[in-house]
Design a protein around this motif. Structure first.
Motif, mmCIF file in Angstrom:
data_model
loop_
_atom_site.group_PDB
_atom_site.id
_atom_site.type_symbol
_atom_site.label_atom_id
_atom_site.label_comp_id
_atom_site.label_asym_id
_atom_site.label_seq_id
_atom_site.Cartn_x
_atom_site.Cartn_y
_atom_site.Cartn_z
ATOM 1 N N ALA A 77 0.833 -1.208 0.000
ATOM 2 C CA ALA A 77 0.000 0.000 0.000
ATOM 3 C C ALA A 77 0.867 1.257 0.000
ATOM 4 O O ALA A 77 0.596 2.214 -0.739
ATOM 5 C CB ALA A 77 -0.931 -0.005 1.217
ATOM 6 N N ASP A 78 1.928 1.254 0.826
ATOM 7 C CA ASP A 78 2.824 2.419 0.880
ATOM 8 C C ASP A 78 3.562 2.591 -0.443
ATOM 9 O O ASP A 78 3.769 3.721 -0.904
ATOM 10 C CB ASP A 78 3.828 2.267 2.022
ATOM 11 C CG ASP A 78 3.184 2.481 3.392
ATOM 12 O OD1 ASP A 78 2.079 3.063 3.438
ATOM 13 O OD2 ASP A 78 3.789 2.075 4.398
ATOM 14 N N ALA A 79 3.987 1.490 -1.050
ATOM 15 C CA ALA A 79 4.673 1.560 -2.339
ATOM 16 C C ALA A 79 3.745 2.135 -3.408
ATOM 17 O O ALA A 79 4.155 2.990 -4.214
ATOM 18 C CB ALA A 79 5.164 0.177 -2.757
ATOM 19 N N ASP A 80 2.479 1.690 -3.406
ATOM 20 C CA ASP A 80 1.522 2.188 -4.392
ATOM 21 C C ASP A 80 1.246 3.677 -4.181
ATOM 22 O O ASP A 80 1.154 4.447 -5.154
ATOM 23 C CB ASP A 80 0.204 1.408 -4.298
ATOM 24 C CG ASP A 80 0.356 -0.041 -4.747
ATOM 25 O OD1 ASP A 80 1.343 -0.350 -5.444
ATOM 26 O OD2 ASP A 80 -0.512 -0.866 -4.378
ATOM 27 N N GLN A 81 1.120 4.086 -2.919
ATOM 28 C CA GLN A 81 0.863 5.499 -2.635
ATOM 29 C C GLN A 81 2.050 6.366 -3.046
ATOM 30 O O GLN A 81 1.873 7.459 -3.598
ATOM 31 C CB GLN A 81 0.563 5.682 -1.148
ATOM 32 C CG GLN A 81 -0.780 5.126 -0.726
ATOM 33 C CD GLN A 81 -1.006 5.233 0.772
ATOM 34 O OE1 GLN A 81 -0.213 5.846 1.485
ATOM 35 N NE2 GLN A 81 -2.077 4.623 1.257
ATOM 36 N N LEU A 82 3.260 5.873 -2.788
ATOM 37 C CA LEU A 82 4.457 6.627 -3.168
ATOM 38 C C LEU A 82 4.488 6.835 -4.680
ATOM 39 O O LEU A 82 4.663 7.968 -5.164
ATOM 40 C CB LEU A 82 5.717 5.896 -2.691
ATOM 41 C CG LEU A 82 7.052 6.645 -2.768
ATOM 42 C CD1 LEU A 82 8.064 6.032 -1.808
ATOM 43 C CD2 LEU A 82 7.649 6.640 -4.177
ATOM 44 N N CYS A 83 4.317 5.762 -5.433
ATOM 45 C CA CYS A 83 4.344 5.877 -6.899
ATOM 46 C C CYS A 83 3.187 6.732 -7.413
ATOM 47 O O CYS A 83 3.334 7.434 -8.427
ATOM 48 C CB CYS A 83 4.289 4.496 -7.539
ATOM 49 S SG CYS A 83 5.815 3.549 -7.354
ATOM 50 N N GLY A 84 2.065 6.702 -6.695
ATOM 51 C CA GLY A 84 0.915 7.498 -7.106
ATOM 52 C C GLY A 84 1.151 8.988 -6.985
ATOM 53 O O GLY A 84 0.419 9.789 -7.601
ATOM 54 N N ARG A 85 2.131 9.369 -6.180
ATOM 55 C CA ARG A 85 2.433 10.788 -6.026
ATOM 56 C C ARG A 85 3.403 11.301 -7.094
ATOM 57 O O ARG A 85 3.754 12.487 -7.108
ATOM 58 C CB ARG A 85 3.013 11.042 -4.629
ATOM 59 C CG ARG A 85 1.975 10.927 -3.517
ATOM 60 C CD ARG A 85 2.502 11.441 -2.197
ATOM 61 N NE ARG A 85 3.450 10.522 -1.572
ATOM 62 C CZ ARG A 85 3.128 9.564 -0.714
ATOM 63 N NH1 ARG A 85 1.851 9.389 -0.378
ATOM 64 N NH2 ARG A 85 4.035 8.785 -0.175
ATOM 65 N N ILE A 86 3.895 10.426 -7.958
ATOM 66 C CA ILE A 86 4.842 10.813 -9.012
ATOM 67 C C ILE A 86 4.118 10.852 -10.354
ATOM 68 O O ILE A 86 3.404 9.908 -10.713
ATOM 69 C CB ILE A 86 6.017 9.820 -9.093
ATOM 70 C CG1 ILE A 86 6.699 9.665 -7.731
ATOM 71 C CG2 ILE A 86 7.034 10.291 -10.137
ATOM 72 C CD1 ILE A 86 7.751 8.563 -7.693
#
Length: 528
Positions: A77-86
């Motif tokens: 979930a954290d990985a997906d959220q991080l990539c979603g901010r780029i």
């Protein structure tokens, strides 16, 4: 002055997660910086002039994060959220809403100036403009700008998500509040920030030059082999990698280019003189790991490049008998812990006052007289001080724990005397490498030159002493900051080593920095 909207700043003066970050360049550094900013919660816009490169950078970041997820170091979930901010963008015009721009493109002054001239016309007046350059003057990049006060260097180290250090570099026009905001922002991102002024090499790429240069010179002079010098810097010096291993990892084209750039920028100051050995490697295409051959040859094992050479390439002395007793006159200064180890090993010791011929004392083992190097060749010191059968010891980061140590003997010293010293050190659990007689040996020479360069950077206002040490520990993983380590060894001793090196070579390369000289004579320190 440069006004940064207060609503974009937290209590520590860092940009809040609501600030939008723009990164120019989607290579390894740009993608890594993007990940760092996105991990803090920023929306990050990533641009690259090459079509599709920005999205490729995001894809590589996602792949790297998936490995962390697989290892249990990051949730999906954290990985997906991080990539979603780029977000990949297609033009610099898309940077209109950003609050901080970080450029990480090719090291070319004209190209950087063109990019920032365009960004200045597109971005809002408060937007901070920064470059990740490792070698180009911040003042030069900012010179054509209408608002150079909002421009600074923000130098990350590769790989950006892992390496802690960020150098915040001020040019002539950089506003103090801009540097302060960048310092606090990098710190909020989990980095160790340091301030530096815009001079060639900044802190790390300037102060680090002797780490490579002195071992290259020792190799040129036949003092020891590549593998032996690397092993000594690791085992005795406490460095994570030896200089030749590290140059192979960095790439000789890159390392040689940085050295040449600093050498040129300082008007051919001999302290930064490049090595002909490294030049030949570059000319021959032996660039290190990436070409499969540098100082070492590399083979692929289990998906990783490893040295093809065996550990036996290190020159260790053959086994010798332990002494039946030793005689200590005075003490061995920083090497006194070897005496404690000798006592723990059960070697009988007698002691008497120092005869006064050396700064520290002498250890007598059979025919041999042992002393810590003072920067002179053992042969010179033996004649000047009237010490027969002299063997000198190199410096170690921690004599109480070291497993490897270099020694050198005067030409007049017998093989028997050298063997007696080897046997003593081996009895303490220390592997011994016998070097050719050379001034200051390996670790002592390297530390003296690193501390000298750091002291000169402090004297010239590039940084303060604490930041010099923080930069070298966090930027290139040194075991100690060179100034703190030099203080521990003794600034008067380090100054003496440099003075003897300068006398031995008759070269300005080894001139002691004025600040170091002053501290040595005054009994002062760089910091408590």
């Amino acid at each position: 002055m440069h006004k940064i909207p207060t609503e974009l700043l937290d209590a520590q003066g860092a940009l809040t997660p609501e600030a939008v970050i723009g990164v120019v360049g989607a290579g390894a550094m740009g993608a890594g910086i993007t990940q760092v900013a996105a991990a803090y919660g920023h929306q990050v816009l990533l641009y690259d002039a090459a079509e599709g490169a920005a999205q490729q950078g995001i894809d590589k970041t996602a792949q790297g994060l998936s490995k962390l997820v697989a290892k249990g170091k990051l949730s999906q979930a954290d990985a997906d959220q991080l990539c979603g901010r780029i977000q990949a963008v297609n033009t610099l015009a898309d940077f209109a809403p950003v609050d901080l721009v970080i450029e990480a493109i090719v090291e070319n002054l004209e190209i950087k100036q063109k990019v920032f001239a365009e960004l200045e016309s597109l971005c809002r007046p408060h937007t901070l403009l920064t470059s990740n350059t490792s070698s180009i003057s911040i003042t030069s990049i900012a010179a054509p700008l209408a608002q150079p006060q909002r421009f600074a260097g923000l130098h990350f180290f590769n790989p950006a998500p892992i390496m802690k250090l960020v150098e915040v570099i001020s040019g002539l026009a950089t506003a103090p509040e801009v540097a302060q905001c960048l310092y606090a922002t990098a710190k909020a991102w989990g980095k160790q920030s340091v301030y530096a002024s815009s001079t060639p090499g900044f802190i790390v790429n300037r102060v680090a030059r002797p780490f490579y240069a002195e071992s290259l010179r020792l190799l040129e002079e036949g003092a020891a082999s590549v593998a032996t010098l690397d092993a000594l810097m690791r085992d005795a010096g406490g460095f994570r990698m030896g200089p030749f291993e590290l140059m192979d990892l960095i790439g000789h084209d890159v390392n040689y280019a940085v050295t040449s750039s600093v050498f040129s920028a300082y008007y051919q100051d001999p302290r930064f003189k490049p090595s002909l050995i490294q030049k030949a490697l570059v000319e021959g295409g032996r660039l290190g790991r990436k070409s499969g051959q540098g100082f070492y040859a590399y083979t692929e094992t289990a998906g990783a490049l490893v040295h093809a050479q065996a550990k036996q390439a290190v020159n260790y002395a053959t086994a010798a008998p332990a002494p039946s007793e030793i005689l200590l006159e005075g003490n061995l200064g920083p090497a006194q812990a070897l005496i404690t180890r000798s006592q723990a090993a059960g070697i009988p010791m007698h002691q008497r006052a120092n005869a006064g011929r050396t700064q520290d004392g002498l250890l007598r083992i059979g025919d041999a007289c042992v002393a810590l190097t003072d920067g002179r060749m053992a042969s010179e010191r033996a004649v000047v001080e009237g010490i027969s059968q002299l063997v000198v010891l190199d410096l170690a980061l921690d004599y109480a724990k070291t497993t490897h140590l270099a020694i050198a003997a005067a030409d007049s010293t017998s093989e028997t005397a050298v063997t007696q010293v080897v046997g003593w050190l081996q009895a303490l659990g220390i592997q011994v490498s016998v070097m050719e007689d050379t001034p200051a040996l390996v670790v002592m020479r390297t530390l003296a030159m690193l501390a000298n360069e750091a002291a000169d950077a402090v004297l010239q206002g590039v940084c303060n002493p604490q930041d010099a040490d923080i930069a070298m520990q966090n930027g290139v993983n040194y075991p100690r900051g060179p100034l703190a380590w030099a203080q521990e060894v003794g600034l008067a001793r380090i100054y003496q080593v440099l003075a003897h090196l300068q006398a031995s070579y008759a070269e300005d390369r080894y001139r002691p920095a004025l600040l170091l000289r002053r501290k040595a004579y005054s009994g002062g320190v760089f910091y408590e």
